[in-house]
Motif scaffolding. Structure first.
Motif, short mmCIF file in Angstrom:
data_model
loop_
_atom_site.label_atom_id
_atom_site.label_comp_id
_atom_site.label_asym_id
_atom_site.label_seq_id
_atom_site.Cartn_x
_atom_site.Cartn_y
_atom_site.Cartn_z
N VAL A 133 0.85 -1.18 0.00
CA VAL A 133 0.00 0.00 0.00
C VAL A 133 0.89 1.23 0.00
O VAL A 133 1.92 1.27 0.68
N MET A 134 0.50 2.25 -0.79
CA MET A 134 1.26 3.49 -0.80
C MET A 134 0.32 4.66 -0.58
O MET A 134 -0.82 4.65 -1.04
N SER A 135 0.80 5.65 0.19
CA SER A 135 -0.03 6.80 0.50
C SER A 135 0.82 7.98 0.96
O SER A 135 1.87 7.79 1.56
N ALA A 136 0.31 9.16 0.68
CA ALA A 136 0.94 10.37 1.18
C ALA A 136 0.28 10.83 2.47
O ALA A 136 0.77 11.74 3.13
N HIS A 137 -0.82 10.20 2.86
CA HIS A 137 -1.62 10.69 3.97
C HIS A 137 -1.79 9.71 5.12
O HIS A 137 -2.58 9.95 6.01
N ALA A 138 -1.08 8.63 5.09
CA ALA A 138 -1.33 7.62 6.12
C ALA A 138 -0.02 7.18 6.78
O ALA A 138 1.03 7.25 6.18
N ARG A 139 -0.16 6.71 7.98
CA ARG A 139 1.00 6.18 8.71
C ARG A 139 1.14 4.70 8.42
O ARG A 139 0.15 3.96 8.36
N ALA A 140 2.36 4.25 8.29
CA ALA A 140 2.65 2.87 7.90
C ALA A 140 2.04 1.85 8.85
O ALA A 140 1.38 0.91 8.42
N LYS A 141 2.23 2.00 10.12
CA LYS A 141 1.78 0.99 11.07
C LYS A 141 0.27 0.82 11.03
O LYS A 141 -0.24 -0.30 10.99
N SER A 142 -0.47 1.93 10.99
CA SER A 142 -1.93 1.81 10.96
C SER A 142 -2.41 1.19 9.66
O SER A 142 -3.37 0.42 9.64
#
Length: 121
Positions: free
Chosen positions: A81-90
């Motif tokens: 999963v890739m995102s500019a708005h999310a934290r990796a652990k969650s």
């Protein structure tokens, strides 16, 4: 190499760059600009890796990942999963993803993560 990757990314520029980098590294890539087209795909089982953006115009990668991991036909196929708005652990916990990369990302680091997931050298 003949590894098959499916990519879901709504940003045309990012989709182009990621697809180019992966194909240049010997991977076969099928890309989708939205969740709807990804869900309508015919080839679901002969995939080596799925890469999902979180924020899509018609859904989100977290829900897609969760559905992918809960489907007996696709549950063993790894998902990044890739995102500019999310934290990796969650993301990893909520979506049951195998890996996460934060945007913007270094292309070498991205490719290294792909190779690690696929156990490619």
């Amino acid at each position: 190499m003949n590894r098959y990757i499916q990519l879901v990314e709504d940003d045309e520029d990012i989709r182009f760059i990621v697809e180019y980098i992966l194909e240049d590294s010997g991977y076969h890539v099928e890309s989708f600009p939205n969740a709807t087209l990804f869900l309508e795909r015919t080839n679901k089982t002969e995939v080596d890796l799925v890469i999902l953006d979180v924020m899509l115009p018609d859904g989100n990668g977290i829900d897609l990942c969760r559905a992918h991991k809960n489907d007996p036909l696709t549950e063993k196929i790894p998902v990044m999963v890739m995102s500019a708005h999310a934290r990796a652990k969650s993301i990893l916990e909520e979506a049951c993803a195998d890996d996460f990369i934060s945007k913007p990302f270094d292309l070498d680091n991205f490719l290294r993560k792909v190779k690690l997931i696929l156990n490619d050298k």
